[in-house]
Design an enzyme around this catalytic site. Structure first.
Site, PDB file in Angstrom:
ATOM      1  N   CYS A   1      -5.188   0.645   3.771  1.00  0.00           N
ATOM      2  CA  CYS A   1      -5.261  -0.778   4.128  1.00  0.00           C
ATOM      3  C   CYS A   1      -6.674  -1.322   3.958  1.00  0.00           C
ATOM      4  O   CYS A   1      -6.866  -2.459   3.539  1.00  0.00           O
ATOM      5  CB  CYS A   1      -4.792  -0.974   5.555  1.00  0.00           C
ATOM      6  SG  CYS A   1      -5.717  -0.011   6.765  1.00  0.00           S
TER       7      CYS A   1
ATOM      8  N   ASN B   1      -1.254  -9.331   4.767  1.00  0.00           N
ATOM      9  CA  ASN B   1      -1.108  -7.903   4.982  1.00  0.00           C
ATOM     10  C   ASN B   1      -0.846  -7.203   3.646  1.00  0.00           C
ATOM     11  O   ASN B   1      -0.708  -7.870   2.602  1.00  0.00           O
ATOM     12  CB  ASN B   1       0.047  -7.671   5.972  1.00  0.00           C
ATOM     13  CG  ASN B   1      -0.016  -6.310   6.630  1.00  0.00           C
ATOM     14  OD1 ASN B   1      -0.942  -5.517   6.394  1.00  0.00           O
ATOM     15  ND2 ASN B   1       0.967  -6.011   7.443  1.00  0.00           N
TER      16      ASN B   1
ATOM     17  N   GLN C   1       0.814  -1.219   0.000  1.00  0.00           N
ATOM     18  CA  GLN C   1       0.000   0.000   0.000  1.00  0.00           C
ATOM     19  C   GLN C   1       0.848   1.269   0.000  1.00  0.00           C
ATOM     20  O   GLN C   1       0.314   2.360  -0.248  1.00  0.00           O
ATOM     21  CB  GLN C   1      -0.941   0.006   1.212  1.00  0.00           C
ATOM     22  CG  GLN C   1      -0.245   0.145   2.548  1.00  0.00           C
ATOM     23  CD  GLN C   1      -1.177  -0.026   3.730  1.00  0.00           C
ATOM     24  OE1 GLN C   1      -1.673  -1.115   4.004  1.00  0.00           O
ATOM     25  NE2 GLN C   1      -1.431   1.059   4.435  1.00  0.00           N
TER      26      GLN C   1
ATOM     27  N   HIS D   1      -6.122  -1.289  11.776  1.00  0.00           N
ATOM     28  CA  HIS D   1      -5.550  -1.726  10.498  1.00  0.00           C
ATOM     29  C   HIS D   1      -6.465  -2.763   9.849  1.00  0.00           C
ATOM     30  O   HIS D   1      -6.960  -3.675  10.515  1.00  0.00           O
ATOM     31  CB  HIS D   1      -4.158  -2.327  10.776  1.00  0.00           C
ATOM     32  CG  HIS D   1      -3.374  -2.661   9.555  1.00  0.00           C
ATOM     33  ND1 HIS D   1      -3.287  -1.828   8.461  1.00  0.00           N
ATOM     34  CD2 HIS D   1      -2.619  -3.751   9.243  1.00  0.00           C
ATOM     35  CE1 HIS D   1      -2.525  -2.381   7.540  1.00  0.00           C
ATOM     36  NE2 HIS D   1      -2.108  -3.552   7.995  1.00  0.00           N
TER      37      HIS D   1
END
Lengths: 121, 235
Positions: free
Chosen positions: B25, B194, B19, B167
């Site tokens: 996110c 992630n 990102q 997150h």
């Protein structure tokens, strides 16, 4: 013996050991050595010497934080990451982005609750 | 429920993305969930766009009208699903590539590659989360990322961790036995994708404890949403 062996193979470790023996502050020297490796590994660049010095101090604080995380979270490995030159606030501002919701619970918007699924058998 | 389950082994998870310095996110979590749902609906993995959501999604929470999706300044997966349901769907990463910064909306309806059929929130219950994961594909979840800044690998099982989520990530699987050396026992864990690139964590992934003594660790069980996709045919 592992440390001696590593020191023999890695000039960076020899350098740190040598300086420590002369009586300098081990923590700072260790942080400087790790920081040099970090800068090289992640291709970091800073606009001037002041910025670099600031990032080194942040990095040193993050090394201490990583050690603290390691103690609190022993089943994981914590250490230097590409975010090690960022303060927690900078990290939060730049890399986290989940909007806060009331009471920490899911702000569901127009979502419905998922039906309960069978979990046995 | 199976003891171990991983959507990566079944081809439902795209490559790890990055990102950059942008609080987007939430859009990666959303696109990852829809990529999985679309895979289940069509049998084909389409890597989907985050930039479309960063640029075009300004959807607000009906309960909190001032809380709206705002590109690099943050957002929420459920409101993003709501946007996608209204807009018609999501383009591919190739058609609407990620830039890491907000821009003007260039959404082209003719290039929609995946469409939202339905989305819902999952109860704060590990068995229900696992069941929804297995049945509907990867799940969009929120997590407290305080231990993630220094994480390198292994199963994260901190003694204390905040429960407020900051997150957005993607739950892609779970394991029954990740070894926790200092606790002398095997710990079950969630597998989380992630969006900080492959050079973070375990090739871009994070493992966090689950089970009786680690319920809702770092808030991981309390902000879970699932999405299903319509079978679409890209022209």
């Amino acid at each position: 013996s592992a440390a001696a062996s590593a020191a023999a193979e890695d000039p960076l470790i020899q350098q740190v050991v040598g300086r420590d023996a002369e009586g300098d502050e081990p923590g700072l020297l260790s942080a400087e050595a790790h920081f040099a490796t970090f800068v090289q590994r992640f291709g970091k660049s800073y606009r001037d010497a002041d910025e670099r010095a600031h990032r080194l101090s942040v990095f040193a604080a993050n090394l201490r934080r990583a050690r603290r995380h390691q103690r609190l979270d022993p089943s994981a490995v914590h250490g230097v990451t590409k975010f090690s030159d960022l303060t927690p606030a900078e990290f939060r501002d730049r890399f986290l982005g989940l909007r806060k919701s009331r009471g920490g619970l899911l702000a569901a918007g127009s979502a419905h609750d998922a039906p309960t699924l069978p979990t046995d058998g | 429920l199976p003891d171990d389950f991983d959507w990566r082994d079944k081809g439902a998870v795209g490559p790890v993305k990055d990102q950059g310095s942008c609080g987007s996110c939430w859009s990666f979590s959303t696109s990852g969930a829809l990529e999985g749902a679309n895979y289940l609906a069509t049998g084909k993995l389409e890597v989907l766009s985050e930039q479309q959501m960063v640029d075009c999604d300004h959807e607000c929470d009906p309960d909190e009208p001032r809380a709206c999706d705002a590109g690099c300044n943050g957002g929420l997966m459920t409101t993003a699903f709501s946007y996608l349901a209204k807009a018609g769907g999501l383009e591919t990463e190739k058609d609407y590539p990620y830039t890491g910064a907000g821009g003007t909306c260039k959404f082209d309806k003719s290039k929609i590659a995946a469409q939202v059929k339905n989305f819902s929130t999952v109860a704060v219950d590990e068995d229900q989360i696992a069941a929804n994961l297995v049945k509907h594909g990867p799940l969009a979840i929120g997590i407290n990322a305080v231990f993630m800044q220094t994480y390198i690998g292994g199963v994260s099982c901190p003694y204390i961790c905040g429960k407020h989520q900051d997150h957005g990530v993607l739950l892609v699987g779970y394991g029954s036995a990740g070894y926790a050396p200092l606790r002398f026992k095997e710990k079950p864990y969630w597998i989380i994708k992630n969006s900080w690139g492959e050079n973070w964590g375990e090739s871009g992934y994070y493992k966090i404890c689950r089970g009786a003594h680690a319920k809702n660790l770092c808030g991981v069980d309390a902000m879970v949403s699932t999405v299903t996709a319509i079978h679409t045919q890209k022209e």
